[in-house]
Design a protein around this motif. Sequence first.
Motif, mmCIF file in Angstrom:
data_model
loop_
_atom_site.group_PDB
_atom_site.id
_atom_site.type_symbol
_atom_site.label_atom_id
_atom_site.label_comp_id
_atom_site.label_asym_id
_atom_site.label_seq_id
_atom_site.Cartn_x
_atom_site.Cartn_y
_atom_site.Cartn_z
ATOM 1 N N ALA A 80 49.952 36.557 39.824
ATOM 2 C CA ALA A 80 49.897 35.050 40.108
ATOM 3 C C ALA A 80 51.225 34.463 40.349
ATOM 4 N N PRO A 81 51.106 33.278 40.963
ATOM 5 C CA PRO A 81 52.500 32.661 41.436
ATOM 6 C C PRO A 81 53.448 32.534 40.320
ATOM 7 N N ARG A 82 52.998 32.566 39.013
ATOM 8 C CA ARG A 82 53.900 32.630 38.036
ATOM 9 C C ARG A 82 54.190 33.952 37.564
ATOM 10 N N ASN A 83 55.666 33.906 37.497
ATOM 11 C CA ASN A 83 56.443 35.260 37.309
ATOM 12 C C ASN A 83 55.478 36.196 36.057
ATOM 13 N N GLU A 84 55.452 37.256 36.424
ATOM 14 C CA GLU A 84 54.913 38.351 35.630
ATOM 15 C C GLU A 84 53.617 37.893 34.973
ATOM 16 N N ALA A 85 52.686 37.180 35.671
ATOM 17 C CA ALA A 85 51.499 36.806 35.293
ATOM 18 C C ALA A 85 50.389 37.247 36.294
ATOM 19 N N ILE A 86 49.177 37.449 35.780
ATOM 20 C CA ILE A 86 47.899 38.010 36.723
ATOM 21 C C ILE A 86 47.112 36.748 36.750
ATOM 22 N N ALA A 87 46.450 36.822 37.593
ATOM 23 C CA ALA A 87 45.254 35.808 37.926
ATOM 24 C C ALA A 87 44.016 36.627 37.974
ATOM 25 N N LEU A 88 42.814 36.286 37.306
ATOM 26 C CA LEU A 88 41.772 37.112 37.342
ATOM 27 C C LEU A 88 40.591 36.344 38.190
ATOM 28 N N HIS A 89 39.695 37.182 38.494
ATOM 29 C CA HIS A 89 38.857 36.804 39.472
ATOM 30 C C HIS A 89 37.422 37.784 39.310
ATOM 31 N N LEU A 90 36.330 37.329 39.429
ATOM 32 C CA LEU A 90 35.030 37.989 39.256
ATOM 33 C C LEU A 90 34.363 38.199 40.806
ATOM 34 N N ALA A 91 34.006 39.449 40.930
ATOM 35 C CA ALA A 91 33.221 39.949 42.046
ATOM 36 C C ALA A 91 31.789 40.338 41.591
ATOM 37 N N THR A 92 30.901 39.834 42.194
ATOM 38 C CA THR A 92 29.447 40.373 41.988
ATOM 39 C C THR A 92 28.900 40.927 43.117
ATOM 40 N N PHE A 93 27.854 42.130 42.966
ATOM 41 C CA PHE A 93 27.248 42.741 43.971
ATOM 42 C C PHE A 93 25.780 42.406 43.527
ATOM 43 N N ASP A 94 25.179 42.040 44.780
ATOM 44 C CA ASP A 94 23.537 42.064 44.684
ATOM 45 C C ASP A 94 22.944 43.465 45.099
ATOM 46 N N ALA A 95 22.429 44.329 44.149
ATOM 47 C CA ALA A 95 22.026 45.504 44.642
ATOM 48 C C ALA A 95 20.857 45.410 45.687
ATOM 49 N N ASP A 96 20.117 44.305 45.802
ATOM 50 C CA ASP A 96 18.899 44.436 46.492
ATOM 51 C C ASP A 96 19.220 43.901 48.005
ATOM 52 N N ARG A 143 22.523 43.988 48.875
ATOM 53 C CA ARG A 143 23.852 44.886 49.197
ATOM 54 C C ARG A 143 24.979 44.000 49.727
ATOM 55 N N THR A 144 25.261 42.799 49.275
ATOM 56 C CA THR A 144 26.488 42.086 49.574
ATOM 57 C C THR A 144 27.227 41.814 48.231
ATOM 58 N N PHE A 145 28.542 41.275 48.520
ATOM 59 C CA PHE A 145 29.440 40.962 47.350
ATOM 60 C C PHE A 145 29.642 39.476 47.717
ATOM 61 N N ALA A 146 30.052 39.090 46.282
ATOM 62 C CA ALA A 146 30.715 37.539 46.415
ATOM 63 C C ALA A 146 31.835 37.457 45.303
ATOM 64 N N ALA A 147 32.819 37.117 45.750
ATOM 65 C CA ALA A 147 34.070 37.134 44.821
ATOM 66 C C ALA A 147 34.515 35.695 44.642
ATOM 67 N N ARG A 148 35.070 35.397 43.292
ATOM 68 C CA ARG A 148 35.402 33.965 43.010
ATOM 69 C C ARG A 148 36.623 33.896 42.041
ATOM 70 N N PRO A 149 37.668 33.340 42.016
ATOM 71 C CA PRO A 149 38.644 33.308 40.921
ATOM 72 C C PRO A 149 37.981 32.480 39.769
ATOM 73 N N LEU A 150 38.414 33.014 38.583
ATOM 74 C CA LEU A 150 37.973 32.415 37.177
ATOM 75 C C LEU A 150 38.817 31.410 37.139
ATOM 76 N N ALA A 180 38.763 35.199 48.576
ATOM 77 C CA ALA A 180 37.895 35.314 47.255
ATOM 78 C C ALA A 180 36.837 34.847 47.210
ATOM 79 N N THR A 181 36.692 33.521 47.926
ATOM 80 C CA THR A 181 35.621 32.653 47.336
ATOM 81 C C THR A 181 34.258 32.523 48.057
ATOM 82 N N ARG A 182 34.472 33.463 49.123
ATOM 83 C CA ARG A 182 33.400 33.572 50.362
ATOM 84 C C ARG A 182 33.139 35.017 50.231
ATOM 85 N N PRO A 183 31.413 35.176 50.236
ATOM 86 C CA PRO A 183 30.910 36.548 50.226
ATOM 87 C C PRO A 183 31.293 37.306 51.153
#
Length: 579
Positions: free
Chosen positions: A280-296, A298-305, A162-165
Motif C-alpha cells: 500500500a502507499p502507506r508505509n509498511e501496510a498492505i492493500a487487500l484485493h479479491l480475485a474470483t474465477f468462473d470455472a464455467d 474460465r475467466t478471472f475478475a479482480a477488484r480491490p477490497l 485489478a478492476t477489469r477481468p
Amino acid sequence: MTWTRATKLAAFLAVALATAAPARAQRLLLSGNNDGLWLVRLSEDGRSFDVTVKPAHVDWKWATPSALGGRPVAAVAVGQGLHVLFEKPAGYLRLDMEGGTTPLASGMDARWPADAAAMGACEAGEFVTGAAPSLLAAVPRQPAGLPAPISPPPPKASAKNATRPARTATRPAPSTAPRHLPAGRVVQIGIFQNLSGEWTHLADLPPLAVLPGANAFLTALKGELFVLLPGGHAAPNRLFTVTSSGAVHELALEGFVAGATPLAMTRLQGRLAILLATPAPRNEAIALHLATFDADKRTFAARPLLRNGNSFELPGDSWPAGAAYKGKFTIVWRQEGQYHSASADLNGQVSAGETLSIFQRFPLGTGGQEAYQAFNWILLGAILAAMFALRRKGQSGLFLVPPYVRLAPLGKRLGAAMIDFLPFLVLMSAIFYAQVGSMTEQQMIDMIKAAPRQKDFPASLAYSVIAATVLYGLYCFLMELRFRATLGKLIFRLRVAGDQGLPADVRGVVLRNLVRVLEVSWLLMMPILVPLLILVTVMNRNRQRLGDMMARTVVIDVSRGFPVPPPPEPTDETTDTEE
C-alpha cells in the motif's frame, strides 16, 4: 518447567499487569464452511497452538481450553469438525465444536515421503461426487533434479488492471521443466487424497522450484482441484487444476493475479475466490484485493477490497488469514495486540468488522475475583483479631526511636525486600504454570494483560498470588522471630526493632507480617499502589511502612554495630553521694 519459562512467567505476573506492551505476532490458520469458522493460532516457536471456533449463529468460543502440542501446517474444516495436519505426517487430529479431540492415524502412501509435510490441504466435498468427506493435500514429493533459474519479473500488479477481468487460457501442463521457475529447490509436488484414513497418490504437478517453508492453497470446485502456488523472487504465481482421473492442467495467470501475494483461496458462491495483497502507499501496510474465477467461463475478475469507499489496508505484520463463511470471505488479522475480523462480498465491499473479544476472556474460566476478595477479608479479620488479642496494657500512644538508633535507609530496605521476595515470585509463577501449563505463551500473555480490564479473572491467577504471599509472610515471620531479620535484611545488616530500639516482641512480628501479606497481595494485583506505599514509608519520620505503624516496629541499620544507649548523665544527687 525450564528456568527460561519460569523467568518469563515471573516477569509476566509481576510486570504485565501494569503494562500493555503489544504481544508478538503469530501465524494464523483460518478455515470455515456453513457449519462454523475455525481459527488456529500458532505459537511463536511453532511447537504449540490453540484453537477457537465460531459455530453458526453462536459467538466465538474455545475449541479446547488449553494449548495443543505440535506444529500444524494446515487446518481444514470438514462438517462440524476441524482436521489439523502436522509437520510430521504420520497422523492428524480432528477437533469438534464441543472441545473434543480425536487423534487419527493415517495410512501413508509409499509415494508420500516420510519426512515431507503437506504444503496445503482442503476438503474434497466437490471433488468426488457422492464420496464421503475427505481431504486433499499437496506434498513436495521428491527432488526433480532441475535447475532453478530466476524468471523475468511478471507484469506489474496495479489497481488499474485489478478492476477489469483478465481472461486466462487453459492448457495441459508441460511434461518438461516449466519456463518460469522461482529461485529455490526444484521438487515435484504430489497431490494426495485421504479416504477413510488412507492417503493415496492422485497426481503429480510438473517440476517446480519452491522456497523453503513455501505453502500452497488448495480448493475443490465443481469436480476439479485448484492448486495455487505463490511466486517468489520476482516469479509469478501459478495455478493448476487436477481432475479426479489425475489429469493436470495449468491456468495461465496474467497481470494483477499473477503478481500479487496470495493470502488465502476458497470456494465462494460457486466460484473460486482468492485473497491477494499488494504493498500500500502507506508505509509498511498492505492493500487487500479479491480475485474470483468462473470455472464455467474460465475467466478471472479482480477488484480491490473497499471499506466505506476507501481501500481496505492492514499493517504489514498483521498476518491476515481468510476463509469462506456464510457466503462471504471472512478475514481475520491481528493489529495492536488484538484480533479483528471482517467479511467481504464478491463485489469487494468489506463490512465494519469486529474485535474478537474471546481473546480478552479467559479459556480457564473465572472465579479469581471472588477468591481474592475472600482472601483479603480473611486477612483483614486476622489483623484485627491479632491487634485485639495481643494488645498491650498501659501502652503509650507515642512511638519513640532514640536518636542513637540509626534508621534503615530506603535503598537498603528495597534491596532486602527484592532478595527476599524473588524466590517467592518464581514460586508464584511455578504454581501458576502448574495450573495453566498446557496453554500457549500467547494465551498466557492475553490472559494476564486482560486481567486489569476485566471484572473477574481466572482462579488460577488468584490462587498463585495467595499461595506465594502466604508462604512469603510465613517465611518473614519465622525469620524475624528467630533472627530479628529476614535473609535480605541479614545481608544488608538490618534488624527489626520495637519501642526505644529494643528487639521487637512476638506481637510486633505477628502484626507487621500479617499486614505485609496484605500489602504484597495488593501490590501484585494492583501495581499502581507501589508508589503510594513507598510514599507512606518516605513521608513519616521513622520510615515505617503501613505494617510497622500498626505493629509499632521499625527497621534499623546495625552495619556500624548494634545501638547502645549512652551512659546516663550524672545528677546532683549522684555527685553529692560521691563526695
